[in-house]
Design a protein around this motif. Structure first.
Motif, PDB file in Angstrom:
ATOM      1  N   ILE A  36      26.359   3.537  -7.316  1.00 15.49           N
ATOM      2  CA  ILE A  36      26.333   1.618  -6.974  1.00 15.49           C
ATOM      3  C   ILE A  36      26.967   1.544  -8.185  1.00 15.49           C
ATOM      4  CG2 ILE A  36      25.099  -0.157  -6.289  1.00 15.49           C
ATOM      5  CD1 ILE A  36      23.134   1.480  -5.153  1.00 15.49           C
ATOM      6  N   SER A  37      27.415   0.235  -8.084  1.00 12.79           N
ATOM      7  CA  SER A  37      28.527  -0.376  -9.763  1.00 12.79           C
ATOM      8  C   SER A  37      27.588  -1.584  -9.990  1.00 12.79           C
ATOM      9  CB  SER A  37      29.776  -0.488  -8.931  1.00 12.79           C
ATOM     10  OG  SER A  37      29.577  -1.581  -8.165  1.00 12.79           O
ATOM     11  N   GLU A  38      28.169  -1.991 -10.785  1.00 10.11           N
ATOM     12  CA  GLU A  38      26.941  -2.997 -11.157  1.00 10.11           C
ATOM     13  C   GLU A  38      27.242  -4.138 -10.768  1.00 10.11           C
ATOM     14  OE1 GLU A  38      24.545  -3.177 -14.014  1.00 10.11           O
ATOM     15  OE2 GLU A  38      24.880  -0.953 -14.565  1.00 10.11           O
ATOM     16  N   GLU A  39      28.449  -4.347 -10.155  1.00  8.23           N
ATOM     17  CA  GLU A  39      28.753  -5.282  -8.961  1.00  8.23           C
ATOM     18  C   GLU A  39      27.381  -5.413  -8.223  1.00  8.23           C
ATOM     19  OE1 GLU A  39      30.303  -9.222  -8.367  1.00  8.23           O
ATOM     20  OE2 GLU A  39      30.591  -8.354 -10.010  1.00  8.23           O
ATOM     21  N   GLU A  40      28.225  -4.110  -7.272  1.00 11.61           N
ATOM     22  CA  GLU A  40      27.002  -4.287  -6.710  1.00 11.61           C
ATOM     23  C   GLU A  40      25.885  -4.525  -6.105  1.00 11.61           C
ATOM     24  OE1 GLU A  40      29.608  -0.381  -4.042  1.00 11.61           O
ATOM     25  OE2 GLU A  40      29.065  -0.184  -5.592  1.00 11.61           O
ATOM     26  N   LYS A  41      25.297  -3.821  -7.931  1.00 11.42           N
ATOM     27  CA  LYS A  41      23.582  -4.368  -8.060  1.00 11.42           C
ATOM     28  C   LYS A  41      23.383  -5.698  -8.002  1.00 11.42           C
ATOM     29  CE  LYS A  41      23.010   0.382 -11.372  1.00 11.42           C
ATOM     30  NZ  LYS A  41      23.059   0.168 -12.481  1.00 11.42           N
TER      31      LYS A  41
END
Length: 140
Positions: A121-126
Motif C-alpha cells: 500500500i502506497s503512502e498516498e493510499e494510506k
C-alpha cells in the motif's frame, strides 16, 4: 459491494489483527492477556499515570470493563493502582517495572503487524484510507 460487505470486511480485519496480536504476544512469552489489556498497556506507555476514566475514554470501553481489565493486569503485576490522596474516589493506574518491560516488545509487535497491514500500500493510499475511515467514524 454494499455497506454490509464493508462492515463484514472491517470486522474480519479486526479479528485477524487481534489473532495476530495474541499469536505474537505468545511468541514473546506474554500470556494471559487479551488485546483489550494491550490497549490499556499501550495507553499507559504514552501517559505514565492515568485514571480509570481516562483509560476508559482512550480505549473506548466503559469504566466497569476497564476496572475488570485493570484488575487482571494488577494480578499479573503489569500495573499498579493508587488512590488519589485528596479524592479517594479517583484511582490512578501506572505501569509496574514488569509492565515497563513490555514496551519494547509491544513496539516490535506493533511494527511487525503494521508492516504486514500496509504491505503493498502506497503512502498516498494510506492517506486516502485513513481519511475515509475517519469520515466513516465521524458519520457514526
Amino acid at each position: 459491494m454494499n455497506a454490509n460487505d464493508i462492515i463484514s470486511l472491517i470486522s474480519k480485519i479486526r479479528e485477524k489483527v487481534n489473532k495476530r496480536l495474541i499469536t505474537e504476544m505468545e511468541r514473546y512469552g506474554i500470556e494471559g492477556i487479551a488485546t483489550s489489556h494491550g490497549d490499556i498497556l499501550h495507553a499507559l506507555n504514552h501517559r505514565s499515570r492515568m485514571t480509570m476514566a481516562e483509560i476508559a475514554s482512550v480505549i473506548g470501553k466503559d469504566k466497569s470493563t476497564v476496572t475488570a481489565l485493570v484488575e487482571k493486569l494488577v494480578r499479573l503485576e503489569y500495573v499498579a493502582k493508587e488512590r488519589n490522596t485528596t479524592d479517594t474516589r479517583i484511582i490512578y493506574v501506572t505501569l509496574t517495572p514488569k509492565g515497563e518491560e513490555l514496551k519494547p516488545v509491544f513496539d516490535k509487535i506493533s511494527k511487525e503487524i503494521l508492516d504486514a497491514f500496509y504491505a503493498g500500500i502506497s503512502e498516498e493510499e494510506k492517506k486516502i484510507l485513513f481519511r475515509l475511515l475517519n469520515k466513516i467514524y465521524s458519520n457514526l
